[in-house]
Motif scaffolding. Structure first.
Motif, PDB file in Angstrom:
ATOM      1  N   ARG A 161      -2.855   9.504 -98.476  1.00 60.29           N
ATOM      2  CA  ARG A 161      -4.235  10.095 -98.660  1.00 60.29           C
ATOM      3  C   ARG A 161      -4.858  10.255 -99.953  1.00 60.29           C
ATOM      4  O   ARG A 161      -4.005  10.545-100.796  1.00 60.29           O
ATOM      5  CB  ARG A 161      -3.652  11.491 -97.820  1.00 60.29           C
ATOM      6  CG  ARG A 161      -3.853  11.356 -96.280  1.00 60.29           C
ATOM      7  CD  ARG A 161      -3.265  12.794 -95.837  1.00 60.29           C
ATOM      8  NE  ARG A 161      -2.730  12.380 -94.430  1.00 60.29           N
ATOM      9  CZ  ARG A 161      -1.784  13.018 -93.890  1.00 60.29           C
ATOM     10  NH1 ARG A 161      -0.952  12.831 -95.066  1.00 60.29           N
ATOM     11  NH2 ARG A 161      -0.891  12.203 -92.884  1.00 60.29           N
ATOM     12  N   ILE A 162      -5.979  10.549 -99.665  1.00 65.50           N
ATOM     13  CA  ILE A 162      -6.629  10.234-101.289  1.00 65.50           C
ATOM     14  C   ILE A 162      -7.548  11.524-100.798  1.00 65.50           C
ATOM     15  O   ILE A 162      -8.715  12.096-100.386  1.00 65.50           O
ATOM     16  CB  ILE A 162      -7.643   9.388-100.921  1.00 65.50           C
ATOM     17  CG1 ILE A 162      -7.053   7.509-101.735  1.00 65.50           C
ATOM     18  CG2 ILE A 162      -8.996   9.491-102.524  1.00 65.50           C
ATOM     19  CD1 ILE A 162      -7.172   6.935-101.889  1.00 65.50           C
ATOM     20  N   LEU A 163      -7.581  12.947-101.305  1.00 66.02           N
ATOM     21  CA  LEU A 163      -8.302  14.095-101.735  1.00 66.02           C
ATOM     22  C   LEU A 163     -10.161  13.654-102.348  1.00 66.02           C
ATOM     23  O   LEU A 163      -8.891  13.449-103.998  1.00 66.02           O
ATOM     24  CB  LEU A 163      -7.497  15.006-101.967  1.00 66.02           C
ATOM     25  CG  LEU A 163      -8.469  16.540-101.662  1.00 66.02           C
ATOM     26  CD1 LEU A 163      -8.693  16.839-100.507  1.00 66.02           C
ATOM     27  CD2 LEU A 163      -7.210  17.356-102.208  1.00 66.02           C
ATOM     28  N   VAL A 164     -10.519  14.023-102.312  1.00 65.89           N
ATOM     29  CA  VAL A 164     -12.330  14.114-103.130  1.00 65.89           C
ATOM     30  C   VAL A 164     -12.359  15.058-104.173  1.00 65.89           C
ATOM     31  O   VAL A 164     -12.355  15.994-102.207  1.00 65.89           O
ATOM     32  CB  VAL A 164     -13.236  12.928-102.407  1.00 65.89           C
ATOM     33  CG1 VAL A 164     -14.478  12.643-103.275  1.00 65.89           C
ATOM     34  CG2 VAL A 164     -12.190  12.500-102.145  1.00 65.89           C
ATOM     35  N   ALA A 165     -12.458  16.065-104.467  1.00 60.88           N
ATOM     36  CA  ALA A 165     -12.884  16.621-104.663  1.00 60.88           C
ATOM     37  C   ALA A 165     -14.840  17.432-104.530  1.00 60.88           C
ATOM     38  O   ALA A 165     -15.266  16.633-105.661  1.00 60.88           O
ATOM     39  CB  ALA A 165     -11.969  17.516-106.384  1.00 60.88           C
ATOM     40  N   VAL A 166     -15.365  17.872-104.048  1.00 62.72           N
ATOM     41  CA  VAL A 166     -16.734  17.246-103.785  1.00 62.72           C
ATOM     42  C   VAL A 166     -17.123  18.691-104.602  1.00 62.72           C
ATOM     43  O   VAL A 166     -17.027  20.263-104.054  1.00 62.72           O
ATOM     44  CB  VAL A 166     -17.053  16.928-102.853  1.00 62.72           C
ATOM     45  CG1 VAL A 166     -17.530  15.439-102.689  1.00 62.72           C
ATOM     46  CG2 VAL A 166     -17.018  17.506-101.748  1.00 62.72           C
ATOM     47  N   ASN A 167     -18.572  19.004-104.771  1.00 61.92           N
ATOM     48  CA  ASN A 167     -19.320  19.924-104.978  1.00 61.92           C
ATOM     49  C   ASN A 167     -20.497  20.156-103.974  1.00 61.92           C
ATOM     50  O   ASN A 167     -21.412  19.440-104.353  1.00 61.92           O
ATOM     51  CB  ASN A 167     -19.663  20.223-105.988  1.00 61.92           C
ATOM     52  CG  ASN A 167     -20.295  21.737-106.691  1.00 61.92           C
ATOM     53  OD1 ASN A 167     -21.062  22.562-106.359  1.00 61.92           O
ATOM     54  ND2 ASN A 167     -20.691  22.215-108.207  1.00 61.92           N
ATOM     55  N   VAL A 168     -20.089  20.666-102.746  1.00 58.15           N
ATOM     56  CA  VAL A 168     -21.329  21.269-102.486  1.00 58.15           C
ATOM     57  C   VAL A 168     -22.303  22.819-102.117  1.00 58.15           C
ATOM     58  O   VAL A 168     -22.854  22.545-101.416  1.00 58.15           O
ATOM     59  CB  VAL A 168     -20.854  20.469-100.683  1.00 58.15           C
ATOM     60  CG1 VAL A 168     -20.630  19.462-100.568  1.00 58.15           C
ATOM     61  CG2 VAL A 168     -19.774  21.672-100.087  1.00 58.15           C
ATOM     62  N   ALA A 169     -22.212  22.993-103.261  1.00 52.15           N
ATOM     63  CA  ALA A 169     -22.815  24.068-103.400  1.00 52.15           C
ATOM     64  C   ALA A 169     -24.168  24.659-103.629  1.00 52.15           C
ATOM     65  O   ALA A 169     -24.306  25.519-102.808  1.00 52.15           O
ATOM     66  CB  ALA A 169     -22.308  25.060-105.173  1.00 52.15           C
ATOM     67  N   ASP A 170     -24.745  23.322-103.415  1.00 54.37           N
ATOM     68  CA  ASP A 170     -26.825  23.809-103.598  1.00 54.37           C
ATOM     69  C   ASP A 170     -27.038  22.199-103.266  1.00 54.37           C
ATOM     70  O   ASP A 170     -26.267  21.093-103.396  1.00 54.37           O
ATOM     71  CB  ASP A 170     -27.005  24.560-104.793  1.00 54.37           C
ATOM     72  CG  ASP A 170     -26.468  23.740-105.860  1.00 54.37           C
ATOM     73  OD1 ASP A 170     -26.536  22.414-106.285  1.00 54.37           O
ATOM     74  OD2 ASP A 170     -26.245  23.963-107.143  1.00 54.37           O
ATOM     75  N   ASP A 171     -28.575  22.371-103.419  1.00 53.71           N
ATOM     76  CA  ASP A 171     -28.987  21.293-102.642  1.00 53.71           C
ATOM     77  C   ASP A 171     -29.635  20.113-104.412  1.00 53.71           C
ATOM     78  O   ASP A 171     -30.338  19.718-104.298  1.00 53.71           O
ATOM     79  CB  ASP A 171     -30.649  21.020-102.056  1.00 53.71           C
ATOM     80  CG  ASP A 171     -30.022  22.145-100.944  1.00 53.71           C
ATOM     81  OD1 ASP A 171     -29.192  21.156-100.364  1.00 53.71           O
ATOM     82  OD2 ASP A 171     -30.658  22.764-100.009  1.00 53.71           O
ATOM     83  N   GLU A 172     -28.786  20.623-106.251  1.00 56.79           N
ATOM     84  CA  GLU A 172     -29.553  19.833-106.536  1.00 56.79           C
ATOM     85  C   GLU A 172     -29.101  18.620-106.721  1.00 56.79           C
ATOM     86  O   GLU A 172     -28.137  17.922-106.167  1.00 56.79           O
ATOM     87  CB  GLU A 172     -28.682  20.219-107.368  1.00 56.79           C
ATOM     88  CG  GLU A 172     -28.742  22.061-108.368  1.00 56.79           C
ATOM     89  CD  GLU A 172     -29.845  22.020-109.414  1.00 56.79           C
ATOM     90  OE1 GLU A 172     -30.844  20.810-109.379  1.00 56.79           O
ATOM     91  OE2 GLU A 172     -30.357  23.167-109.448  1.00 56.79           O
ATOM     92  N   GLU A 173     -29.817  17.111-106.506  1.00 57.65           N
ATOM     93  CA  GLU A 173     -29.829  15.975-106.737  1.00 57.65           C
ATOM     94  C   GLU A 173     -28.852  15.651-107.413  1.00 57.65           C
ATOM     95  O   GLU A 173     -28.050  14.756-107.036  1.00 57.65           O
ATOM     96  CB  GLU A 173     -31.664  15.704-107.397  1.00 57.65           C
ATOM     97  CG  GLU A 173     -30.816  14.562-106.762  1.00 57.65           C
ATOM     98  CD  GLU A 173     -32.124  13.235-107.512  1.00 57.65           C
ATOM     99  OE1 GLU A 173     -32.373  12.349-107.426  1.00 57.65           O
ATOM    100  OE2 GLU A 173     -32.940  14.135-108.157  1.00 57.65           O
ATOM    101  N   TYR A 174     -28.499  16.201-108.156  1.00 56.37           N
ATOM    102  CA  TYR A 174     -27.154  15.356-109.390  1.00 56.37           C
ATOM    103  C   TYR A 174     -25.616  15.773-108.765  1.00 56.37           C
ATOM    104  O   TYR A 174     -24.976  14.922-108.962  1.00 56.37           O
ATOM    105  CB  TYR A 174     -27.438  15.599-110.913  1.00 56.37           C
ATOM    106  CG  TYR A 174     -27.290  17.126-111.650  1.00 56.37           C
ATOM    107  CD1 TYR A 174     -26.240  18.123-111.374  1.00 56.37           C
ATOM    108  CD2 TYR A 174     -28.090  17.947-111.424  1.00 56.37           C
ATOM    109  CE1 TYR A 174     -25.383  19.130-111.843  1.00 56.37           C
ATOM    110  CE2 TYR A 174     -27.807  19.187-111.720  1.00 56.37           C
ATOM    111  CZ  TYR A 174     -26.139  19.747-111.435  1.00 56.37           C
ATOM    112  OH  TYR A 174     -26.523  21.605-111.950  1.00 56.37           O
ATOM    113  N   HIS A 175     -25.945  17.017-108.465  1.00 63.69           N
ATOM    114  CA  HIS A 175     -24.679  17.108-107.441  1.00 63.69           C
ATOM    115  C   HIS A 175     -24.235  15.968-106.330  1.00 63.69           C
ATOM    116  O   HIS A 175     -23.282  15.113-106.214  1.00 63.69           O
ATOM    117  CB  HIS A 175     -24.433  18.348-106.651  1.00 63.69           C
ATOM    118  CG  HIS A 175     -24.246  19.509-107.782  1.00 63.69           C
ATOM    119  ND1 HIS A 175     -24.380  21.015-107.442  1.00 63.69           N
ATOM    120  CD2 HIS A 175     -23.720  19.390-108.933  1.00 63.69           C
ATOM    121  CE1 HIS A 175     -24.033  21.507-108.826  1.00 63.69           C
ATOM    122  NE2 HIS A 175     -24.129  20.867-109.690  1.00 63.69           N
TER     123      HIS A 175
END
Length: 320
Positions: A161-175
């Motif tokens: 398995r591959i785990l991807v750590a993402v940042n979905v904290a807000d709607d900033e385009e760069y995130h």
């Protein structure tokens, strides 16, 4: 994201070379997918005692450097013969340099030869589950322009398995841009490696204790529900964009450096993919780098990917 020009950092102090074995495995899988990958075995050398000897002239020091470099090149050639079959069809090169700082030597090589991946081993901490990361590792994570695969001494399991750590904290385009870059890279790797499912994980903050104390009318449960709800909505949008099953997404309360390793252990991830901003200077000293704190607690391979330069510029502007 394709890896065609891979720099393999060799550790002369190790009996086996996990970085070479991992890079070789990746190159073989890429070859099966009709993608040619070149491996460059890289070794940085330095002996301070040679520089301090008053008995040697500059020419004699240079001659000694060249002699040691030549010996190590021969050793690398022997390592190649012992590790890589002659009929593998994989292009192999070697580079040995004399440099006092390993990370500077690696960065110079990456820029000189336009490498698109650095593979380096991290040593296990005795008696601990986590890995030891050297100052060279941290400097590379902050400054290396291409992705870095930091490996431990084990074989990748089939259907890992591959785990991807993402940042979905807000709607900033760069995130959103960086999240998709990480997921795209993970999906590409999963196809090449015949890996198992992709999982996404993110962390949302706990309710600030001082707010609950200073504001009697503050409702901590409602606040937590609101924060979690927004993270769930943003995670849903991301997973649906890639048709990832809901049960392969993880939205957990806590700090990223606690949540990501816990999820990685829970799903038995072979690889964690994350983004690293790469702060330097006072910002790094006082704020650190979330990715670095996460990596230091993981007990699996890590692929660290930087944002593109324009994404970094957006991040820096948003923090001004």
């Amino acid at each position: 994201m394709r890896f065609n020009n891979i720099l393999v950092v060799i550790d002369p102090m190790l009996e086996t070379q996990p970085s070479l074995l991992r890079a070789l495995h990746l190159a073989k899988q890429l070859k099966k997918a009709d993608i040619r990958a070149k491996l460059t075995l890289f070794l940085s050398l330095y002996d301070f005692s040679f520089e301090m000897s008053a008995m040697l002239s500059a020419e004699e020091r240079e001659s000694m450097h060249e002699g040691i470099i030549s010996q190590k090149k021969e050793w690398l050639e022997e390592l190649i013969q012992q590790t890589i079959p002659a009929d593998s069809g994989i292009e192999i090169d070697t580079t040995v340099v004399w440099k006092s700082r390993d990370y500077e030597a690696i960065l110079e090589q990456v820029k000189l030869k336009n490498h698109d991946l650095v593979v380096k081993v991290a040593k296990p901490a005795e008696g601990l589950d986590a890995l030891i990361f050297t100052p060279t590792d941290w400097q590379l994570l902050r400054k290396c322009p291409c992705p870095i695969l930091i490996v431990k001494e084990h074989e990748w399991q089939p259907e890992g398995r591959i785990l991807v750590a993402v940042n979905v904290a807000d709607d900033e385009e760069y995130h959103d841009i960086l999240n998709k870059k990480l997921v795209d890279a993970s999906l590409d790797l999963a196809k090449v490696l015949a890996a198992g499912n992709i999982h996404l994980a993110t962390a949302y903050p706990t309710t600030p204790v001082n707010m609950a104390i200073d504001l009697p009318e503050f409702n901590p449960n409602a606040y937590t529900d609101s924060i979690r709800g927004q993270h769930l909505i943003n995670m849903k949008a991301l997973r649906q964009h890639y048709c990832i099953n809901e049960d392969h997404t993880h939205v957990e309360e806590g700090l990223p450096e606690e949540v990501i390793p816990q999820v990685a252990e829970k799903i038995k991830a072979e690889l964690v993919v994350l983004g690293t901003i790469g702060r330097t200077g006072l910002s790094a000293a006082f704020l650190g780098n979330t990715a670095e704190h996460v990596i230091g607690r993981l007990n699996c391979d890590v692929l660290a990917i930087k944002p593109d330069p324009y994404e970094l510029e957006q991040m820096n502007n948003s923090q001004d």
